[in-house]
Design a protein around this motif. Sequence first.
Motif, short mmCIF file in Angstrom:
data_model
loop_
_atom_site.label_atom_id
_atom_site.label_comp_id
_atom_site.label_asym_id
_atom_site.label_seq_id
_atom_site.Cartn_x
_atom_site.Cartn_y
_atom_site.Cartn_z
N GLN A 109 36.45 34.28 39.60
CA GLN A 109 37.01 32.96 39.90
C GLN A 109 35.91 31.89 39.91
O GLN A 109 36.10 30.78 39.41
CB GLN A 109 37.71 33.00 41.26
CG GLN A 109 38.86 34.00 41.32
CD GLN A 109 39.19 34.38 42.74
OE1 GLN A 109 39.71 33.56 43.49
NE2 GLN A 109 38.87 35.60 43.12
N PHE A 110 34.78 32.23 40.49
CA PHE A 110 33.67 31.29 40.54
C PHE A 110 33.16 30.96 39.14
O PHE A 110 32.90 29.81 38.79
CB PHE A 110 32.55 31.88 41.40
CG PHE A 110 31.45 30.91 41.73
CD1 PHE A 110 31.69 29.83 42.56
CD2 PHE A 110 30.17 31.08 41.21
CE1 PHE A 110 30.67 28.94 42.88
CE2 PHE A 110 29.15 30.19 41.52
CZ PHE A 110 29.41 29.11 42.36
N ARG A 111 33.07 32.00 38.29
CA ARG A 111 32.63 31.80 36.92
C ARG A 111 33.58 30.89 36.16
O ARG A 111 33.17 30.01 35.40
CB ARG A 111 32.51 33.15 36.21
CG ARG A 111 32.00 33.05 34.78
CD ARG A 111 31.98 34.40 34.09
NE ARG A 111 30.98 35.28 34.67
CZ ARG A 111 31.26 36.38 35.37
NH1 ARG A 111 32.52 36.71 35.61
NH2 ARG A 111 30.29 37.13 35.84
N ALA A 112 34.89 31.09 36.40
CA ALA A 112 35.89 30.26 35.72
C ALA A 112 35.76 28.80 36.13
O ALA A 112 35.84 27.89 35.29
CB ALA A 112 37.29 30.78 36.02
N LEU A 113 35.55 28.53 37.41
CA LEU A 113 35.41 27.15 37.88
C LEU A 113 34.15 26.50 37.31
O LEU A 113 34.17 25.33 36.89
CB LEU A 113 35.36 27.12 39.40
CG LEU A 113 36.68 27.42 40.13
CD1 LEU A 113 36.43 27.51 41.63
CD2 LEU A 113 37.72 26.36 39.82
#
Length: 494
Positions: free
Chosen positions: A458-462
């Motif tokens: 999720q962090f990578r996507a943001l």
Amino acid sequence: MDTQQLKQLAGCLRAFLEDAAIEIGHGQALDLSASLVGLRNWPEVQAFPQRVQAQELDLSATARLAYRLARRHKHEVSSAELLQLLLPPADLQNASTPQIWPAGPEAGVYVTTSQAAIDALVELYQEATDGAVFYAERAGAKHDAAINLGDGGLWSSGLERVPSGTLIVLGPVELDQQSWREASDRVEMACIRAESSGHRVAILFDTPTPTLLGADATTMLLDKGYDDLHEYLVGTVAEDGTLQPGLVQQYSAPLKGHAVTETHSLPGPVKDQLNAMLAKRNRGIIALASIEDVENHGAKIGEAALALTEHLGLAARIMPRHRSSMSKFDQVPEAVGMLPFLPSIESAYAQGYRRFLIDPRYTETEVLARFVDNSLFIACTYATTVDELAMHTVEAKGRNPSLLPWLLAAVVVAPMQNQVETEVLTDLYIGVEDACVDGADDVFDFVARHRTIRIEDQFRALVGKGEIDIAAASEAGIGQRTIKRLARLLGGAE
């Protein structure tokens, strides 16, 4: 006593030791009996008949004998047991009368939560005994007649040789999960001292539940396997210093709190997976963590876990430790703050609670292991990922096996502000019932591999969408340690 009586007692001692597989001669038995009158051997008994005549067969005399038996024959026996052995039943009551303050209250353990009550007791004891010394920890150390118990404390063998009826002041003894085992040991030894040496022991407690003090102390002794030692928990220390008989040793009915319904702190996909898991398994450990900069980490999602498990029994919050600012424990969601706040899992379980809100950092895994097959633990703490959280909660310590098979779920939430709103990132592990690992590293790796939602994804996507960057996340108050951890997970620069 007289020499003829000592000869008879020597015969009793010889038979007693033979039963314990210790063979001694007649002369050795006579020398042992000399300790009852404070002499070294039988020739001294014959040389000092007046001293023999002046001595009584009481707890003080048998304490000397117990010491000599332990030193010469490595045989441990209490002064009270020896007194029962050597005296006829009809004489026992008089012989057990305290030497210090003989007209005072009965020997036993008395409890209080008031320092003023302890101070008043010391004054009363001093007045009644014409200034006799007493033995004390910090709770009584400021008084002139106090003798510091020292490092040995209650376990000092010297306490068995001081006059019966002597006052011993203990405390403050903190009651919380971190200190429960040590407090139990001290209550146990206090009762043993009262039983074996006829002392009066006053204990000052610091507890979140003063009205349950007698029942908590009784639970400590019953948990240690004693059937009757709690009989020496005889009363309380009143504010005027008097030792009052009577102590409530049973819990009243547990309190049923208000229903908890708020689950907004958990994202929908996490709630769905937790509900599916709870439909299959409802006894074990749910570990929860947040990376917000708050006083009680995980308490918000703890509230949501309470709502999801409302049907699984009465809930209590366990006090993990004592803090310099105890009011910080109040900085929790209202539903969490309204739970009964009890000093230990052991105390809460004995009262009938079966859901426990705990801090795993101050809870030994062997305590969890005792109750986990019939309870639900909601463990709230700080962690950045669920593998780290599992290490805090179920890692094997010493010879205790890992509790990983009992880990129903582990959840980490990380609220992060993007350009428009707050994104709640989550790391989620749903328990594998047949999980089997050997060590701490294996727990870490197993949980990491079996995650169903990964926080770094999720962090990578943001970051990839440009909705958030590491510097912005740091400025949002997430914390440098967490930002660095997520950066490492992404393989990026810190």
